[in-house]
Design a protein around this motif. Sequence first.
Motif, PDB file in Angstrom:
ATOM      1  N   THR A 290      63.065  82.273  52.194  1.00 29.03           N
ATOM      2  CA  THR A 290      63.373  82.997  50.997  1.00 29.03           C
ATOM      3  C   THR A 290      64.762  82.784  50.681  1.00 29.03           C
ATOM      4  O   THR A 290      65.759  82.781  51.612  1.00 29.03           O
ATOM      5  CB  THR A 290      63.079  84.469  50.696  1.00 29.03           C
ATOM      6  N   ARG A 296      62.438  89.775  49.936  1.00 25.44           N
ATOM      7  CA  ARG A 296      62.010  89.277  51.245  1.00 25.44           C
ATOM      8  C   ARG A 296      60.606  89.936  51.633  1.00 25.44           C
ATOM      9  O   ARG A 296      60.595  91.082  51.202  1.00 25.44           O
ATOM     10  CB  ARG A 296      63.001  89.348  52.473  1.00 25.44           C
ATOM     11  N   CYS A 301      63.137  89.105  60.446  1.00 27.08           N
ATOM     12  CA  CYS A 301      63.887  88.190  59.623  1.00 27.08           C
ATOM     13  C   CYS A 301      65.266  87.792  60.221  1.00 27.08           C
ATOM     14  O   CYS A 301      65.756  88.550  61.034  1.00 27.08           O
ATOM     15  CB  CYS A 301      64.244  88.799  58.330  1.00 27.08           C
ATOM     16  N   TYR A 347      66.678  82.982  54.420  1.00 28.77           N
ATOM     17  CA  TYR A 347      66.057  83.894  55.027  1.00 28.77           C
ATOM     18  C   TYR A 347      64.776  83.701  55.536  1.00 28.77           C
ATOM     19  O   TYR A 347      64.223  82.999  54.884  1.00 28.77           O
ATOM     20  CB  TYR A 347      65.899  85.173  54.399  1.00 28.77           C
ATOM     21  N   THR A 349      61.093  84.646  57.428  1.00 30.98           N
ATOM     22  CA  THR A 349      60.794  85.918  57.829  1.00 30.98           C
ATOM     23  C   THR A 349      59.363  85.699  58.383  1.00 30.98           C
ATOM     24  O   THR A 349      58.573  84.756  58.096  1.00 30.98           O
ATOM     25  CB  THR A 349      60.134  86.985  56.482  1.00 30.98           C
TER      26      THR A 349
END
Lengths: 371, 588
Positions: A290, A296, A301, A347, A349
């Motif tokens: 993301t 998120r 993460c 990011y 995750t």
Amino acid sequence: MKVTIENLTLPYQGNIVVRDLDLEIADGESLVLLGQSGCGKTSTMRCVAGLETPSVGRITIGDRVVHDSASGRSMPPHKRNVGMVFQSYAVWPHKTVFENVAFSLRMQKVGKSELRQRVGEALDLVGLGELAERGASLLSGGQMQRVALARSLVMRPSVLLLDEPLSNLDARLRERLRMELRELQLRLGLTTVYVTHDQAEAFALADRIALMQKGCIVQIGTPQQIYTNPVCASVAEFLGIGNIFRCTKGTGPGSVELSDYPAITVAVDNTIDDTGPSIVCLRPEDLLVTGATEERPLGQCWTGRVEVASYQGASIRYRVTLDNGPEIEAVATGHGSPVLGIGEQAYVTARPGAAQVLLDDRAEAPASVTA
Amino acid sequence: MSAPAVNPPAATTGKPPTERAAVAPRRPHGKRWLPVLLQLAVLAVLVLLPMFFIVMGAFTDKAERESLFDFGHFTLDNFNVIGSSTGRNALLNSAAVGIGSSIVALTVGCLLAFLAARTDIPGRKAIYGIAITPLFLPALVGALAWALLAGPATGYLNLALNAVGLPHLINVYSFSGMVFVLGLYYAPYPFLMVHSALSLMNPDLEDAASLHGAKISQMLRKVTFPLVMPALLGSAILVFALTVENFPVAQVIGVPGGVDTLPTLIYRLMNASPARSNDAAAVAVVLTVLLIAVVAGQQKAMGGKEFTTVSGKGVRARRIPLRAWRLPAAAFAWSYFLLAVLLPVGALIIAAMQTSPYVANLGQLTQPGALSLWGMGQTIQSSDFHQVVLNSVVVGVATAAIGTAFCFALAYTRYRTKAPGRKLLEYVAMLPLAVPAIVLGLGLLWTWLALPVPVYGTLAVLVIAFVAVFLPQGYRGVSASIIQLDKDLEDSAVMLGARRHRAIASITAPLLRVGLSSTFLLLLMLSMRELTAALFLFTSDTRLLSIAIFDAYDNGSLQSAAELSLLYCAVIGVLAVLARRFGSKEIS
């Protein structure tokens, strides 16, 4: 019919190609032997067919022992009633489609009218009824494959062996025939052994998959079991799980630390015994990318920067370098989210339960490359 | 040893049989060996036994044997014949003739191959025909024709020179004459090998050189020639081996000019009275060792390289513009045709039609009645001629049929079974490549005189000899096509319930029909042409066409030798046309 293989060993030119292999295939089951070339999968199949003579072991089809090294008895292949579709199809170019398919019935001296009927049925089954009188050398690859299949089905084999039958076809045809094959197998309730190196094919066709390496079965189970729980690093690698990192036991319980990047820890559910090196593996499709502005999802993460982004329609595939960490393959769902540019912050995750710690058995195989 | 164990009742009924009874009969271990042993036994009689007798003859002192293994005492004295000046000369001549004629054959053959495959020479397609036509003139016939053309006294070319006021300049009965004739008739071999390498070469390789800045001459030097080098080297050694062991040219051209070679020396020693067979055996051993060394060199040079250069499949190869050289190049090709085919055939025709045995000048031939077809007609009608043609055809067809079948068995065992000793089989089958035909013929003579089987003096012994001499060619032909045939095709028939031999008969053999029939025709052609191997084995009832020609020449009857030669070429030509037509139909 049920097929039982007991401690099968096959030497070939000084090498052991199949080593002490046990395998049981239930009546009506579709078993796929999956592995890299040279792992012994085709040799195992050819032992069942009787085209190779194992030095040790016993093979039973139904209740007939077709090979027993202990007593030195081996039934010749033409008496085993085993159907086989070869990788090259082995459709005889000097015969018509009809004569190709009729061959086994002629060997059994089946009467004329029954022969016509059974050949016709087999050809209809594979959708080639119209081409019966055509010379086999004039067929396309897909048609030859169907002839080879009809030729094996018409003899009503105790077990059908398929040796990479789709590998010489183009991608779209391969996909279609894969579905047709699975449907036929289920409809006829045929016991089949299918050899392939293509995991997608294996997943699509198998009731159970037997994963082979160096002449041994390393893992056997349903496609789901194999997909979700590979037993070791080499299997994970073979299944194409992109992110495999060497790891050491982390600081807290339920997490590990990457050996080469101590800054990165990964939360894991499972544990393994401390003996030997271990790896942690993460499927790209379980890692969601993301942008800085997006919301998120839940899960562990990491932050990083985009190296490569490749738009694939339904999804976007990324390679992201984690801060103080390795390069990692991850995806973003296509709809809505913008494609991140190279160098942009991202990011990553992990879906809960995505990471698995496995034993690293790859030390013996220096050829393998860490992702 | 190979008796099958007790057969349990067959389990082919629909009822599920009990486990014990269902197990197939134990496969006896001897069975795996049986086909190999059988084939090895045949090979032993064909190849190894003759070699054994040659070697024993060379190292023992007894010429007249009373029983099969009565060789007398061990001795090295037989090899003194090589030390004598005659022997030494023969050895040196053989080597020099081999080298000289290889150079001539290679130069002519490679140039023609390059012109035919890669240039815009006028009439390019015809050049191919020009270069292979001499294959249909057996070396014996070529030698005879050149004796007629360039004999020092009455050769037609010398008579022609005479007619324009020049002295007799050309003498083919000499070392250089021999090199010339051998070079002429062995040029097609390098031509064929280099031509196929040049025309099968992937043109991308050359295009890549051009794109990276090479001029045409640089491209040829840096890419094309290195890639055909293995074919060139291979054909060089092949031609050397063939010319060293060549008997007919050496006998017809060399011997009258006082140039002895090892094969003619063997022949002379055997025809001495009493025959000096131990000395002949010693010379044979020397000749064979020479050839083995050369063939071993070839194997080493060719090892693994043969196929790597050839990557394209009949792709359109690049043509190089010759510009100003187009006409000289064409002139070169046509003069080869003139020398190798037109002049010799013309000479044979004139000699066959000549009514007086001696011609002192060319003008004599233009007199009315100087030329006539009468003699030829007589020959064609004679029962002797019919017998000789019949013998040749019977021996040729039998050799081709038996040879092809046996080579199929050998190649099948080698490439389709896991029988122990299958590589040994191949090794022995290829051995005659290194054994000169004259030596093998001699060995077979002693073998079949010694064996208590009444084969000597029949056509059968000639068939045996020809099968043995042409084993390598036959084996290569069949095994090349067996290797190309997917093994699965036969296995799938077995999986579908056919017994192995049934699968071979209904699948493998029909699919190999192109390879098998071309091997058949190759063996037929080769045995029709062969003289040397039959030299010691024929009797007055079992003369072949080649033998009849040689006899006629030996008796000094050049005219009848010429007549027979023409008919011989006609027979071979007919066969060749049949072969071509048959072959091309099969391929399409």
